[in-house]
Design an enzyme around this catalytic site. Sequence first.
Site, PDB file in Angstrom:
ATOM      1  N   ILE A   1       0.821  -1.210   0.000  1.00 49.66           N
ATOM      2  CA  ILE A   1       0.000   0.000   0.000  1.00 49.66           C
ATOM      3  C   ILE A   1       0.854   1.259   0.000  1.00 49.66           C
ATOM      4  O   ILE A   1       0.397   2.340  -0.382  1.00 49.66           O
ATOM      5  CB  ILE A   1      -0.932  -0.009   1.234  1.00 49.66           C
ATOM      6  CG1 ILE A   1      -2.072   0.984   1.061  1.00 49.66           C
ATOM      7  CG2 ILE A   1      -0.140   0.237   2.526  1.00 49.66           C
ATOM      8  CD1 ILE A   1      -3.174   0.848   2.094  1.00 49.66           C
ATOM      9  N   LYS A   2       2.116   1.128   0.376  1.00 50.60           N
ATOM     10  CA  LYS A   2       2.992   2.290   0.494  1.00 50.60           C
ATOM     11  C   LYS A   2       3.311   2.934  -0.858  1.00 50.60           C
ATOM     12  O   LYS A   2       3.770   4.087  -0.900  1.00 50.60           O
ATOM     13  CB  LYS A   2       4.297   1.908   1.192  1.00 50.60           C
ATOM     14  CG  LYS A   2       4.130   1.367   2.619  1.00 50.60           C
ATOM     15  CD  LYS A   2       3.629   2.408   3.581  1.00 50.60           C
ATOM     16  CE  LYS A   2       3.685   1.909   5.019  1.00 50.60           C
ATOM     17  NZ  LYS A   2       3.266   2.927   5.982  1.00 50.60           N
TER      18      LYS A   2
END
Length: 454
Positions: A42-43
Amino acid sequence: MWYANILETIGNTPLVKLNSITKQVKGTILAKIETSNPGNSIKDRMAVKMITDAEDAGLLLPGGTIIEGTSGNTGMGLAIAAVIKGYKCIFTTTDKQSKEKIDALRAFGAEVIVCPTNVDPTDPRSYYSVSSRLQREIPNAWKANQYDNPSNALAHYEQTGPEIWAQTEGKITHLVVGVGTGGTISGTARYLREQNPAIKVWGIDTYGSVFKKYKETGEFDKNEIYPYITEGIGEDFLPQNVDFSLIDLFEKVSDKDAALMTREIARKEGIFAGNSAGAALAGLMQLKDSLTADDVVVVIFHDHGSRYMGKMYNEDWLRERGFLADEKLTAASILKKRGDQAIVMADVEQSVLETFNTMKSLNISQIPVTQQGMVIGKVTESDILHALLENPTVKSAAVQTIISSPFPFVDLNTSIDKISSLINKDTQAVLVEDSYGKINIITQYDIINAISES
Protein backbone atom coordinates in the site's frame (compact mmCIF):
# COMPACT_ATOMS: atom_id res chain seq x y z
CA MET A 1 -4.80 -0.31 -23.62
CA TRP A 2 -1.43 0.20 -21.98
CA TYR A 3 0.06 2.36 -19.24
CA ALA A 4 2.67 5.05 -19.86
CA ASN A 5 4.80 3.72 -17.00
CA ILE A 6 4.56 1.42 -13.99
CA LEU A 7 3.45 4.22 -11.65
CA GLU A 8 0.11 4.42 -13.44
CA THR A 9 -0.73 0.90 -12.23
CA ILE A 10 -0.81 1.95 -8.58
CA GLY A 11 -4.20 1.73 -6.88
CA ASN A 12 -7.58 0.20 -7.74
CA THR A 13 -6.62 -2.86 -5.72
CA PRO A 14 -9.16 -5.68 -5.25
CA LEU A 15 -11.46 -6.18 -2.28
CA VAL A 16 -11.74 -9.90 -1.47
CA LYS A 17 -14.14 -11.66 0.88
CA LEU A 18 -12.53 -13.84 3.56
CA ASN A 19 -14.30 -17.16 4.04
CA SER A 20 -12.33 -19.70 6.06
CA ILE A 21 -10.59 -17.95 8.96
CA THR A 22 -13.61 -15.71 9.59
CA LYS A 23 -16.38 -18.28 9.08
CA GLN A 24 -17.41 -18.01 12.74
CA VAL A 25 -17.39 -14.20 12.64
CA LYS A 26 -20.65 -12.32 12.23
CA GLY A 27 -20.85 -9.99 9.25
CA THR A 28 -18.95 -9.79 5.96
CA ILE A 29 -15.16 -9.57 6.27
CA LEU A 30 -13.35 -8.10 3.27
CA ALA A 31 -9.60 -7.79 2.68
CA LYS A 32 -8.21 -4.87 0.69
CA ILE A 33 -5.37 -6.63 -1.17
CA GLU A 34 -2.67 -3.99 -1.58
CA THR A 35 -0.12 -6.54 -2.80
CA SER A 36 -1.33 -5.94 -6.36
CA ASN A 37 0.45 -2.57 -6.41
CA PRO A 38 3.73 -2.67 -8.42
CA GLY A 39 5.81 -2.51 -5.23
CA ASN A 40 3.54 -5.14 -3.63
CA SER A 41 2.39 -2.82 -0.85
CA ILE A 42 0.00 0.00 0.00
CA LYS A 43 2.99 2.29 0.49
CA ASP A 44 3.28 2.81 -3.27
CA ARG A 45 0.31 5.14 -3.06
CA MET A 46 1.79 7.59 -0.59
CA ALA A 47 5.36 7.28 -1.93
CA VAL A 48 4.36 8.70 -5.30
CA LYS A 49 2.10 11.31 -3.68
CA MET A 50 4.91 12.54 -1.42
CA ILE A 51 7.32 12.81 -4.36
CA THR A 52 4.80 14.60 -6.59
CA ASP A 53 3.91 17.09 -3.86
CA ALA A 54 7.62 17.70 -3.11
CA GLU A 55 8.27 18.36 -6.80
CA ASP A 56 5.35 20.78 -6.98
CA ALA A 57 6.64 22.61 -3.89
CA GLY A 58 10.17 22.86 -5.30
CA LEU A 59 11.59 20.70 -2.50
CA LEU A 60 12.76 17.90 -4.79
CA LEU A 61 14.75 19.06 -7.79
CA PRO A 62 15.90 17.13 -10.91
CA GLY A 63 18.80 14.77 -10.18
CA GLY A 64 18.17 14.99 -6.44
CA THR A 65 18.55 12.33 -3.78
CA ILE A 66 15.57 10.90 -1.91
CA ILE A 67 16.34 9.97 1.70
CA GLU A 68 14.02 8.13 4.06
CA GLY A 69 13.93 6.00 7.17
CA THR A 70 11.84 3.01 6.11
CA SER A 71 11.04 -0.57 7.13
CA GLY A 72 11.10 -1.48 3.45
CA ASN A 73 7.70 -0.91 1.87
CA THR A 74 7.80 2.88 1.68
CA GLY A 75 11.34 2.57 0.41
CA MET A 76 10.16 0.23 -2.33
CA GLY A 77 7.52 2.71 -3.47
CA LEU A 78 10.02 5.56 -3.40
CA ALA A 79 12.65 3.49 -5.22
CA ILE A 80 10.27 2.53 -8.03
CA ALA A 81 9.19 6.14 -8.48
CA ALA A 82 12.83 7.26 -8.37
CA VAL A 83 13.72 4.89 -11.21
CA ILE A 84 10.99 6.40 -13.39
CA LYS A 85 11.70 10.01 -12.40
CA GLY A 86 15.50 9.85 -12.32
CA TYR A 87 16.34 10.31 -8.62
CA LYS A 88 18.88 8.59 -6.37
CA CYS A 89 17.73 6.90 -3.16
CA ILE A 90 19.37 6.35 0.23
CA PHE A 91 17.33 4.51 2.86
CA THR A 92 17.96 3.83 6.52
CA THR A 93 16.23 0.89 8.17
CA THR A 94 16.42 -1.20 11.35
CA ASP A 95 18.16 -4.49 11.97
CA LYS A 96 14.83 -6.18 12.80
CA GLN A 97 13.63 -5.86 9.20
CA SER A 98 13.65 -8.94 7.01
CA LYS A 99 16.59 -9.50 4.68
CA GLU A 100 14.13 -9.86 1.79
CA LYS A 101 12.96 -6.27 2.25
CA ILE A 102 16.49 -4.90 2.27
CA ASP A 103 17.53 -6.96 -0.75
CA ALA A 104 14.45 -5.76 -2.64
CA LEU A 105 15.37 -2.11 -2.07
CA ARG A 106 18.90 -2.73 -3.29
CA ALA A 107 17.52 -4.46 -6.38
CA PHE A 108 16.17 -1.07 -7.51
CA GLY A 109 19.56 0.57 -7.07
CA ALA A 110 18.92 2.11 -3.67
CA GLU A 111 21.60 2.39 -1.00
CA VAL A 112 20.43 0.87 2.30
CA ILE A 113 21.97 1.64 5.70
CA VAL A 114 20.99 -0.75 8.51
CA CYS A 115 20.72 0.81 11.99
CA PRO A 116 20.08 -0.69 15.45
CA THR A 117 16.45 -1.18 16.50
CA ASN A 118 16.75 -0.96 20.26
CA VAL A 119 17.74 2.71 20.57
CA ASP A 120 15.70 5.83 21.29
CA PRO A 121 14.45 7.70 18.19
CA THR A 122 16.60 10.70 19.24
CA ASP A 123 19.74 8.54 19.48
CA PRO A 124 22.17 9.52 16.68
CA ARG A 125 22.36 5.83 15.70
CA SER A 126 18.60 5.43 15.15
CA TYR A 127 17.34 5.12 11.63
CA TYR A 128 15.33 8.32 12.12
CA SER A 129 18.40 10.30 13.20
CA VAL A 130 20.72 8.87 10.55
CA SER A 131 18.29 9.71 7.75
CA SER A 132 17.94 13.30 9.05
CA ARG A 133 21.72 13.70 9.23
CA LEU A 134 22.14 12.47 5.66
CA GLN A 135 19.51 14.91 4.45
CA ARG A 136 21.49 17.77 5.99
CA GLU A 137 24.85 16.60 4.66
CA ILE A 138 24.00 15.60 1.06
CA PRO A 139 23.49 18.41 -1.47
CA ASN A 140 20.10 18.53 -3.23
CA ALA A 141 18.65 15.90 -0.88
CA TRP A 142 15.01 15.62 0.18
CA LYS A 143 13.72 13.53 3.09
CA ALA A 144 10.27 12.08 2.53
CA ASN A 145 9.55 11.94 6.30
CA GLN A 146 6.56 9.61 5.92
CA TYR A 147 5.69 9.86 9.64
CA ASP A 148 4.97 13.61 9.60
CA ASN A 149 4.49 14.36 5.89
CA PRO A 150 0.79 15.21 5.34
CA SER A 151 1.01 13.88 1.78
CA ASN A 152 1.09 10.38 3.29
CA ALA A 153 -2.42 10.60 4.75
CA LEU A 154 -3.62 12.70 1.82
CA ALA A 155 -2.81 9.88 -0.62
CA HIS A 156 -5.21 7.59 1.22
CA TYR A 157 -7.84 10.31 1.53
CA GLU A 158 -7.71 10.77 -2.24
CA GLN A 159 -7.32 7.11 -3.26
CA THR A 160 -7.78 4.33 -0.68
CA GLY A 161 -10.86 5.78 1.01
CA PRO A 162 -12.81 6.45 -2.22
CA GLU A 163 -11.92 2.98 -3.56
CA ILE A 164 -13.25 1.23 -0.45
CA TRP A 165 -16.41 3.34 -0.41
CA ALA A 166 -17.13 2.54 -4.06
CA GLN A 167 -16.20 -1.17 -3.78
CA THR A 168 -18.52 -1.70 -0.80
CA GLU A 169 -21.23 0.46 -2.39
CA GLY A 170 -21.16 2.58 0.73
CA LYS A 171 -22.00 -0.36 3.00
CA ILE A 172 -18.74 -0.44 4.99
CA THR A 173 -19.33 -0.29 8.75
CA HIS A 174 -15.82 -0.99 10.10
CA LEU A 175 -12.27 -0.22 8.94
CA VAL A 176 -9.47 -2.29 10.51
CA VAL A 177 -5.87 -1.16 9.92
CA GLY A 178 -2.47 -1.90 11.42
CA VAL A 179 -1.03 1.47 12.48
CA GLY A 180 2.57 2.49 11.86
CA THR A 181 3.06 5.92 10.29
CA GLY A 182 -0.69 6.48 10.62
CA GLY A 183 -1.13 7.68 7.05
CA THR A 184 -3.24 4.75 5.85
CA ILE A 185 -5.71 4.68 8.73
CA SER A 186 -6.01 8.46 9.11
CA GLY A 187 -6.40 9.36 5.44
CA THR A 188 -8.77 6.48 4.67
CA ALA A 189 -10.81 7.06 7.82
CA ARG A 190 -11.19 10.78 7.17
CA TYR A 191 -12.69 10.15 3.74
CA LEU A 192 -14.98 7.36 4.92
CA ARG A 193 -16.18 9.34 7.95
CA GLU A 194 -17.10 12.22 5.64
CA GLN A 195 -19.37 9.79 3.78
CA ASN A 196 -20.75 8.11 6.92
CA PRO A 197 -19.77 9.40 10.39
CA ALA A 198 -21.04 6.12 11.97
CA ILE A 199 -18.23 4.01 10.48
CA LYS A 200 -16.06 2.45 13.19
CA VAL A 201 -12.28 2.70 12.84
CA TRP A 202 -10.14 0.14 14.68
CA GLY A 203 -6.37 0.52 14.83
CA ILE A 204 -4.19 -2.52 15.41
CA ASP A 205 -1.15 -2.00 17.62
CA THR A 206 1.59 -4.29 18.91
CA TYR A 207 3.01 -4.89 22.39
CA GLY A 208 6.04 -2.63 22.78
CA SER A 209 4.29 0.29 21.04
CA VAL A 210 2.80 3.43 22.60
CA PHE A 211 -0.37 3.94 20.54
CA LYS A 212 -3.00 2.08 22.56
CA LYS A 213 -2.19 3.60 25.95
CA TYR A 214 -1.85 7.08 24.47
CA LYS A 215 -5.29 6.80 22.86
CA GLU A 216 -6.87 5.61 26.08
CA THR A 217 -5.13 7.88 28.60
CA GLY A 218 -3.45 10.70 26.67
CA GLU A 219 -0.21 9.65 28.35
CA PHE A 220 2.98 8.94 26.41
CA ASP A 221 4.38 6.17 28.57
CA LYS A 222 7.98 5.21 27.87
CA ASN A 223 7.48 2.10 30.01
CA GLU A 224 5.26 0.77 27.20
CA ILE A 225 8.25 0.73 24.86
CA TYR A 226 10.30 -2.42 24.37
CA PRO A 227 11.60 -4.38 21.35
CA TYR A 228 9.06 -6.33 19.33
CA ILE A 229 9.18 -8.55 16.26
CA THR A 230 6.04 -7.59 14.35
CA GLU A 231 6.92 -5.49 11.31
CA GLY A 232 5.13 -2.52 9.81
CA ILE A 233 3.00 -1.46 12.80
CA GLY A 234 3.55 0.18 16.17
CA GLU A 235 5.95 2.97 17.08
CA ASP A 236 7.96 4.29 20.03
CA PHE A 237 6.94 7.89 19.28
CA LEU A 238 3.83 9.71 18.01
CA PRO A 239 3.89 10.38 14.25
CA GLN A 240 1.95 13.47 13.17
CA ASN A 241 0.08 11.36 10.63
CA VAL A 242 -1.68 9.39 13.38
CA ASP A 243 -4.96 11.27 13.86
CA PHE A 244 -6.17 9.76 17.14
CA SER A 245 -9.51 11.58 16.84
CA LEU A 246 -10.42 9.41 13.85
CA ILE A 247 -9.58 6.10 15.56
CA ASP A 248 -12.21 4.62 17.87
CA LEU A 249 -9.92 2.16 19.60
CA PHE A 250 -6.58 0.38 19.43
CA GLU A 251 -6.25 -3.36 19.89
CA LYS A 252 -2.85 -4.86 20.72
CA VAL A 253 -1.75 -8.14 19.10
CA SER A 254 1.20 -10.24 20.27
CA ASP A 255 4.17 -11.05 18.02
CA LYS A 256 3.21 -14.73 18.15
CA ASP A 257 -0.44 -14.21 17.20
CA ALA A 258 0.51 -11.86 14.37
CA ALA A 259 3.10 -14.29 12.97
CA LEU A 260 0.83 -17.34 13.13
CA MET A 261 -2.14 -15.50 11.61
CA THR A 262 0.11 -14.36 8.75
CA ARG A 263 0.67 -18.03 7.91
CA GLU A 264 -3.01 -18.87 8.38
CA ILE A 265 -4.02 -16.28 5.77
CA ALA A 266 -1.92 -18.08 3.17
CA ARG A 267 -2.97 -21.58 4.21
CA LYS A 268 -6.70 -20.95 4.68
CA GLU A 269 -7.49 -18.05 2.37
CA GLY A 270 -4.85 -18.52 -0.36
CA ILE A 271 -3.65 -14.93 0.07
CA PHE A 272 0.11 -14.43 0.38
CA ALA A 273 0.19 -11.43 2.69
CA GLY A 274 2.72 -9.88 5.04
CA ASN A 275 3.11 -9.59 8.80
CA SER A 276 0.95 -6.50 9.30
CA ALA A 277 -1.96 -8.27 7.57
CA GLY A 278 -1.59 -11.10 10.07
CA ALA A 279 -1.62 -8.60 12.93
CA ALA A 280 -4.67 -6.78 11.53
CA LEU A 281 -6.70 -9.95 11.06
CA ALA A 282 -5.64 -11.32 14.47
CA GLY A 283 -6.79 -8.04 16.00
CA LEU A 284 -10.13 -8.30 14.24
CA MET A 285 -10.58 -11.85 15.55
CA GLN A 286 -9.93 -10.58 19.09
CA LEU A 287 -12.71 -7.99 18.59
CA LYS A 288 -15.15 -10.24 16.71
CA ASP A 289 -17.73 -10.30 19.51
CA SER A 290 -18.39 -6.61 18.82
CA LEU A 291 -19.70 -7.37 15.31
CA THR A 292 -23.22 -8.09 14.06
CA ALA A 293 -24.50 -10.02 11.05
CA ASP A 294 -25.16 -6.78 9.15
CA ASP A 295 -21.62 -5.41 9.51
CA VAL A 296 -19.28 -5.00 6.53
CA VAL A 297 -15.67 -4.95 7.72
CA VAL A 298 -12.69 -3.97 5.56
CA VAL A 299 -9.25 -5.09 6.73
CA ILE A 300 -6.18 -3.63 5.01
CA PHE A 301 -3.66 -6.24 3.83
CA HIS A 302 -0.67 -3.94 3.49
CA ASP A 303 2.04 -5.97 1.77
CA HIS A 304 3.24 -9.25 0.26
CA GLY A 305 4.37 -12.46 1.95
CA SER A 306 7.52 -12.75 -0.15
CA ARG A 307 9.17 -10.19 2.15
CA TYR A 308 8.85 -12.52 5.13
CA MET A 309 10.16 -15.82 3.77
CA GLY A 310 13.01 -15.86 6.30
CA LYS A 311 10.67 -15.06 9.19
CA MET A 312 6.91 -15.71 9.43
CA TYR A 313 7.04 -18.27 6.62
CA ASN A 314 10.10 -20.06 8.00
CA GLU A 315 9.31 -22.84 10.48
CA ASP A 316 12.76 -22.87 12.07
CA TRP A 317 12.51 -19.11 12.72
CA LEU A 318 9.09 -19.62 14.32
CA ARG A 319 10.28 -22.53 16.48
CA GLU A 320 13.34 -20.67 17.69
CA ARG A 321 10.97 -18.05 19.13
CA GLY A 322 8.54 -20.59 20.54
CA PHE A 323 5.78 -19.49 18.14
CA LEU A 324 5.16 -22.84 16.47
CA ALA A 325 3.71 -25.97 18.02
CA ASP A 326 5.98 -29.02 18.08
CA GLU A 327 4.71 -30.54 14.85
CA LYS A 328 8.19 -31.82 14.01
CA LEU A 329 10.91 -33.23 16.19
CA THR A 330 12.99 -30.58 17.94
CA ALA A 331 16.05 -30.65 20.18
CA ALA A 332 13.71 -30.70 23.18
CA SER A 333 11.69 -33.66 21.93
CA ILE A 334 14.85 -35.59 20.96
CA LEU A 335 16.18 -35.18 24.51
CA LYS A 336 12.82 -36.19 25.95
CA LYS A 337 12.70 -39.38 23.85
CA ARG A 338 16.28 -40.26 24.80
CA GLY A 339 15.83 -39.63 28.51
CA ASP A 340 18.26 -38.09 30.95
CA GLN A 341 21.86 -38.85 30.06
CA ALA A 342 24.93 -37.39 31.73
CA ILE A 343 27.31 -35.68 29.34
CA VAL A 344 31.01 -36.49 29.75
CA MET A 345 33.51 -33.71 29.12
CA ALA A 346 37.28 -33.43 29.21
CA ASP A 347 39.18 -30.60 30.87
CA VAL A 348 41.85 -28.86 28.81
CA GLU A 349 44.52 -29.91 31.31
CA GLN A 350 43.81 -33.64 30.88
CA SER A 351 46.37 -35.56 28.82
CA VAL A 352 45.51 -36.91 25.40
CA LEU A 353 45.89 -40.49 26.67
CA GLU A 354 43.66 -39.83 29.67
CA THR A 355 41.02 -38.36 27.42
CA PHE A 356 41.22 -41.31 25.01
CA ASN A 357 40.86 -43.78 27.87
CA THR A 358 37.70 -41.98 29.01
CA MET A 359 36.26 -42.18 25.51
CA LYS A 360 37.24 -45.84 25.21
CA SER A 361 35.71 -46.85 28.54
CA LEU A 362 32.42 -45.14 27.68
CA ASN A 363 32.43 -46.25 24.03
CA ILE A 364 32.07 -42.72 22.68
CA SER A 365 33.80 -41.30 19.63
CA GLN A 366 33.85 -37.61 20.53
CA ILE A 367 33.99 -35.50 23.68
CA PRO A 368 33.56 -31.78 24.40
CA VAL A 369 36.54 -30.04 25.99
CA THR A 370 36.03 -27.44 28.72
CA GLN A 371 38.06 -24.74 30.42
CA GLN A 372 36.76 -23.51 33.77
CA GLY A 373 33.40 -25.05 32.96
CA MET A 374 33.04 -23.41 29.53
CA VAL A 375 33.00 -25.51 26.37
CA ILE A 376 35.87 -24.31 24.21
CA GLY A 377 36.38 -27.19 21.78
CA LYS A 378 36.05 -30.91 21.12
CA VAL A 379 38.20 -33.98 20.52
CA THR A 380 37.29 -36.93 18.32
CA GLU A 381 38.87 -40.32 17.75
CA SER A 382 40.14 -39.00 14.42
CA ASP A 383 41.80 -36.01 16.10
CA ILE A 384 43.67 -38.33 18.48
CA LEU A 385 44.66 -40.78 15.74
CA HIS A 386 46.05 -38.08 13.46
CA ALA A 387 47.94 -36.45 16.33
CA LEU A 388 49.54 -39.75 17.40
CA LEU A 389 50.53 -40.62 13.83
CA GLU A 390 52.34 -37.31 13.53
CA ASN A 391 53.95 -37.45 16.98
CA PRO A 392 53.50 -40.48 19.31
CA THR A 393 54.73 -38.47 22.33
CA VAL A 394 51.65 -36.23 22.12
CA LYS A 395 49.80 -38.79 24.26
CA SER A 396 51.36 -37.17 27.32
CA ALA A 397 50.52 -33.63 26.26
CA ALA A 398 47.46 -31.72 27.44
CA VAL A 399 44.42 -32.42 25.30
CA GLN A 400 44.07 -28.70 24.55
CA THR A 401 46.99 -29.11 22.11
CA ILE A 402 44.84 -31.17 19.71
CA ILE A 403 41.33 -29.80 20.19
CA SER A 404 39.25 -28.71 17.22
CA SER A 405 36.37 -26.22 17.01
CA PRO A 406 33.53 -26.92 19.46
CA PHE A 407 30.24 -28.57 18.65
CA PRO A 408 27.64 -25.96 17.67
CA PHE A 409 25.04 -24.97 20.25
CA VAL A 410 21.36 -25.11 19.27
CA ASP A 411 18.18 -23.90 20.97
CA LEU A 412 15.68 -26.34 22.52
CA ASN A 413 13.17 -25.34 19.81
CA THR A 414 15.58 -26.03 16.93
CA SER A 415 14.01 -28.47 14.46
CA ILE A 416 15.48 -31.85 13.62
CA ASP A 417 16.00 -30.62 10.03
CA LYS A 418 18.18 -27.76 11.25
CA ILE A 419 20.12 -30.04 13.63
CA SER A 420 20.72 -32.58 10.87
CA SER A 421 22.03 -29.84 8.56
CA LEU A 422 24.67 -28.95 11.18
CA ILE A 423 25.97 -32.52 11.49
CA ASN A 424 28.59 -33.69 8.99
CA LYS A 425 31.87 -35.59 8.89
CA ASP A 426 33.63 -32.83 10.83
CA THR A 427 30.80 -32.10 13.27
CA GLN A 428 29.19 -35.27 14.52
CA ALA A 429 27.04 -33.81 17.30
CA VAL A 430 25.46 -30.61 18.61
CA LEU A 431 25.14 -29.21 22.13
CA VAL A 432 21.95 -27.86 23.67
CA GLU A 433 21.38 -26.15 27.00
CA ASP A 434 18.15 -27.25 28.65
CA SER A 435 15.76 -25.09 30.68
CA TYR A 436 17.78 -25.85 33.85
CA GLY A 437 21.06 -24.65 32.35
CA LYS A 438 22.42 -28.17 31.91
CA ILE A 439 24.39 -28.87 28.73
CA ASN A 440 23.33 -31.91 26.70
CA ILE A 441 24.79 -33.51 23.60
CA ILE A 442 22.76 -34.75 20.63
CA THR A 443 24.53 -37.20 18.34
CA GLN A 444 23.66 -38.79 15.00
CA TYR A 445 22.54 -41.88 16.91
CA ASP A 446 20.11 -39.80 19.01
CA ILE A 447 18.57 -38.31 15.86
CA ILE A 448 18.17 -41.68 14.16
CA ASN A 449 16.68 -43.18 17.32
CA ALA A 450 14.19 -40.32 17.73
CA ILE A 451 13.05 -40.61 14.09
CA SER A 452 12.61 -44.38 14.34
CA GLU A 453 10.44 -44.00 17.46
CA SER A 454 8.23 -41.26 16.10
